[in-house]
Design a protein around this motif. Structure first.
Motif, PDB file in Angstrom:
ATOM      1  N   GLY A 113      51.122  -3.336 -25.022  1.00 10.71           N
ATOM      2  CA  GLY A 113      52.009  -2.375 -24.430  1.00 10.71           C
ATOM      3  C   GLY A 113      52.692  -3.699 -23.695  1.00 10.71           C
ATOM      4  O   GLY A 113      53.606  -3.247 -22.691  1.00 10.71           O
ATOM      5  N   HIS A 114      52.058  -5.234 -23.273  1.00 11.33           N
ATOM      6  CA  HIS A 114      52.802  -6.176 -22.807  1.00 11.33           C
ATOM      7  C   HIS A 114      53.971  -6.784 -22.691  1.00 11.33           C
ATOM      8  O   HIS A 114      54.496  -6.764 -22.405  1.00 11.33           O
ATOM      9  CB  HIS A 114      51.642  -7.035 -23.204  1.00 11.33           C
ATOM     10  CG  HIS A 114      51.562  -8.316 -22.084  1.00 11.33           C
ATOM     11  ND1 HIS A 114      51.400  -8.470 -21.040  1.00 11.33           N
ATOM     12  CD2 HIS A 114      51.524  -9.574 -22.814  1.00 11.33           C
ATOM     13  CE1 HIS A 114      51.699  -9.865 -20.127  1.00 11.33           C
ATOM     14  NE2 HIS A 114      52.087 -10.598 -21.752  1.00 11.33           N
ATOM     15  N   MET A 115      54.136  -6.704 -25.011  1.00 15.26           N
ATOM     16  CA  MET A 115      55.228  -7.741 -24.875  1.00 15.26           C
ATOM     17  C   MET A 115      55.895  -6.488 -26.720  1.00 15.26           C
ATOM     18  O   MET A 115      54.451  -6.698 -27.032  1.00 15.26           O
ATOM     19  CB  MET A 115      55.241  -8.588 -25.016  1.00 15.26           C
ATOM     20  CG  MET A 115      54.660  -9.811 -25.531  1.00 15.26           C
ATOM     21  SD  MET A 115      54.662 -11.613 -25.639  1.00 15.26           S
ATOM     22  CE  MET A 115      55.686 -11.122 -26.927  1.00 15.26           C
ATOM     23  N   ILE A 116      56.406  -7.488 -26.790  1.00 10.90           N
ATOM     24  CA  ILE A 116      56.382  -6.919 -28.525  1.00 10.90           C
ATOM     25  C   ILE A 116      55.481  -7.314 -29.406  1.00 10.90           C
ATOM     26  O   ILE A 116      54.971  -9.527 -29.866  1.00 10.90           O
ATOM     27  CB  ILE A 116      58.336  -7.400 -29.210  1.00 10.90           C
ATOM     28  CG1 ILE A 116      59.280  -6.575 -28.395  1.00 10.90           C
ATOM     29  CG2 ILE A 116      58.370  -7.178 -31.044  1.00 10.90           C
ATOM     30  CD1 ILE A 116      60.496  -6.837 -28.690  1.00 10.90           C
ATOM     31  N   GLY A 117      54.668  -6.686 -30.118  1.00  7.09           N
ATOM     32  CA  GLY A 117      53.438  -7.235 -30.759  1.00  7.09           C
ATOM     33  C   GLY A 117      52.354  -7.606 -30.617  1.00  7.09           C
ATOM     34  O   GLY A 117      51.355  -7.401 -30.662  1.00  7.09           O
ATOM     35  N   SER A 118      52.224  -7.775 -28.905  1.00  6.17           N
ATOM     36  CA  SER A 118      51.084  -7.513 -28.507  1.00  6.17           C
ATOM     37  C   SER A 118      49.461  -6.589 -28.771  1.00  6.17           C
ATOM     38  O   SER A 118      50.460  -5.273 -29.114  1.00  6.17           O
ATOM     39  CB  SER A 118      51.474  -7.983 -27.028  1.00  6.17           C
ATOM     40  OG  SER A 118      52.064  -6.507 -25.973  1.00  6.17           O
ATOM     41  N   SER A 119      48.654  -7.280 -29.169  1.00  8.11           N
ATOM     42  CA  SER A 119      47.843  -6.297 -29.422  1.00  8.11           C
ATOM     43  C   SER A 119      46.127  -5.977 -28.660  1.00  8.11           C
ATOM     44  O   SER A 119      45.968  -7.350 -28.208  1.00  8.11           O
ATOM     45  CB  SER A 119      47.682  -6.755 -30.748  1.00  8.11           C
ATOM     46  OG  SER A 119      48.801  -6.294 -31.734  1.00  8.11           O
ATOM     47  N   GLN A 120      45.236  -4.972 -29.018  1.00  7.27           N
ATOM     48  CA  GLN A 120      44.754  -5.353 -28.574  1.00  7.27           C
ATOM     49  C   GLN A 120      43.578  -5.045 -29.762  1.00  7.27           C
ATOM     50  O   GLN A 120      44.112  -4.703 -30.773  1.00  7.27           O
ATOM     51  CB  GLN A 120      43.455  -3.627 -27.910  1.00  7.27           C
ATOM     52  CG  GLN A 120      44.924  -3.534 -26.395  1.00  7.27           C
ATOM     53  CD  GLN A 120      44.691  -2.175 -25.840  1.00  7.27           C
ATOM     54  OE1 GLN A 120      43.437  -1.929 -25.375  1.00  7.27           O
ATOM     55  NE2 GLN A 120      45.276  -0.706 -26.403  1.00  7.27           N
ATOM     56  N   ILE A 121      42.787  -6.356 -29.401  1.00  9.44           N
ATOM     57  CA  ILE A 121      41.962  -6.699 -30.658  1.00  9.44           C
ATOM     58  C   ILE A 121      40.530  -5.434 -30.506  1.00  9.44           C
ATOM     59  O   ILE A 121      39.350  -5.638 -29.746  1.00  9.44           O
ATOM     60  CB  ILE A 121      41.182  -8.088 -31.010  1.00  9.44           C
ATOM     61  CG1 ILE A 121      42.616  -9.446 -30.614  1.00  9.44           C
ATOM     62  CG2 ILE A 121      40.542  -7.901 -32.532  1.00  9.44           C
ATOM     63  CD1 ILE A 121      43.322  -8.358 -31.598  1.00  9.44           C
TER      64      ILE A 121
END
Length: 354
Positions: free
Chosen positions: A93-101
């Motif tokens: 939810g940080h920016m477009i494409g941002s992911s938790q791993i």
């Protein structure tokens, strides 16, 4: 009797977060062979790695920033296995494409959150709580003083400010980071149904984002050939580095606004010598951080860049084992945009309850 393996699934090294079982790094700040990337901001995605694994939306941004490399992209919740270690990406939810791993091996689950925010902004993907044994969290705005207005309310304030400027035939210049914040402003300003003018640095990232297929309002790049008359009463988005430069002269008369979580602290807009400050952030506020952490059910929480000491101490007081970790993150975007302005916030007593 063989000795039990006490090596943690993820270690904190001088190159970055390292999974020895899978022999890969997460957001390394020095060149490595295999890098798993949470998002495309410059403090988390460095050049020089041999292989990159990222989300589909992140790939064109890395290509634009880092050039040709060996990129592999996957979707959210898609599992990749490296040397028996399972890796999956989940919305941050940080920016477009941002992911938790999410990293899983032998019944041990760690989640590296990267940067995240918990309010769904409509374009970045809604933050997805992931159950895990150990959670690594940021703490950019990890003090109770940081408590964001709902996005709708903040957008309404920005829209009203622009409308007031238009009534005076004054150009509205909004300063925002080129990846993430600028796109949210485009979303907020779409209601004006007119071209939005972009500084070249934001234009370049916007063109890379066009490859993701996400729809944005019409934009135009400001060039030396752009006529002054076209900018009169217009809406302009520029990076913080353009503030106070000769580049702005063509926009006169104008009114300026800084869009940053640091604007939550009273007096920061005045210190920045800007007309308006909007506390619009792409990071979780205090309540968002606590909600995200507790939703993971993690037994251990490592706290990185930001107010890590304050947040870690609070978590321990609440019975959640926590330790702070120094990293190289927070040196390329909002975290470092106005670091000196946090002095007032540091003095805030940590008394807010979950």
């Amino acid at each position: 009797m063989p000795k039990a393996n006490t090596t943690p699934l993820i270690s904190f090294t001088n190159r970055g977060l390292y999974c020895s079982a899978g022999d890969f790094y997460i957001d390394p700040w020095r060149p490595v062979d295999k890098a798993v990337i949470t998002h495309a901001h410059s403090d988390h995605a460095k050049n020089g790695n041999k292989q990159y694994l990222c989300h589909h939306f992140t790939k064109p941004l890395l290509e634009a920033r880092l050039g040709n490399n060996h990129y592999q992209s996957i979707g959210w919740n898609e599992v990749v296995r490296i040397n028996g270690v399972s890796i999956s990406l989940h919305p941050a939810g940080h920016m477009i494409g941002s992911s938790q791993i999410r990293v899983s091996h032998q019944d041990e689950v760690w989640v590296v959150s990267g940067d995240y925010k918990t309010e769904n902004d409509g374009i970045s993907g809604a933050f997805e709580p992931i159950r895990c044994n150990t959670f690594i969290t940021e703490s950019t705005f990890g003090l109770p003083i940081y408590n964001w207005l709902p996005q709708h309310d903040m957008y309404t304030q920005i829209q009203q400010w622009v409308q007031n400027n238009k009534a005076k035939k004054t150009t509205s210049i909004l300063f925002a980071y080129s990846l993430g914040k600028a796109q949210r402003l485009l979303q907020a300003l779409a209601m004006f149904n007119e071209p939005i003018y972009l500084h070249g640095a934001i234009w370049n990232m916007q063109m890379a984002l066009a490859a993701t297929g996400i729809a944005f309002p019409q934009v135009e790049r400001i060039t030396p050939e752009t006529l002054r008359e076209k900018l009169k009463g217009a809406i302009v988005i520029a990076p913080p580095g353009a503030e106070g430069t000769s580049w702005m002269k063509k926009m006169e008369p104008y009114s300026t606004a800084v869009c940053s979580g640091w604007m939550q602290v009273r007096g920061n807009a005045r210190r920045r010598n800007t007309d308006m400050g909007f506390a619009l952030s792409d990071h979780a506020d205090w309540k968002g951080l606590l909600a995200a952490i507790t939703s993971t059910g993690a037994e251990k929480v490592f706290v990185t860049h930001g107010f890590q000491s304050a947040l870690s101490r609070y978590l321990n007081e609440q019975g959640i084992w926590s330790a702070e970790v120094k990293t190289a993150y927070g040196n390329g975007e909002e975290e470092n945009e106005n670091a000196n302005s946090a002095t007032d916030a540091i003095n805030t007593t940590i008394t807010t309850q979950q």
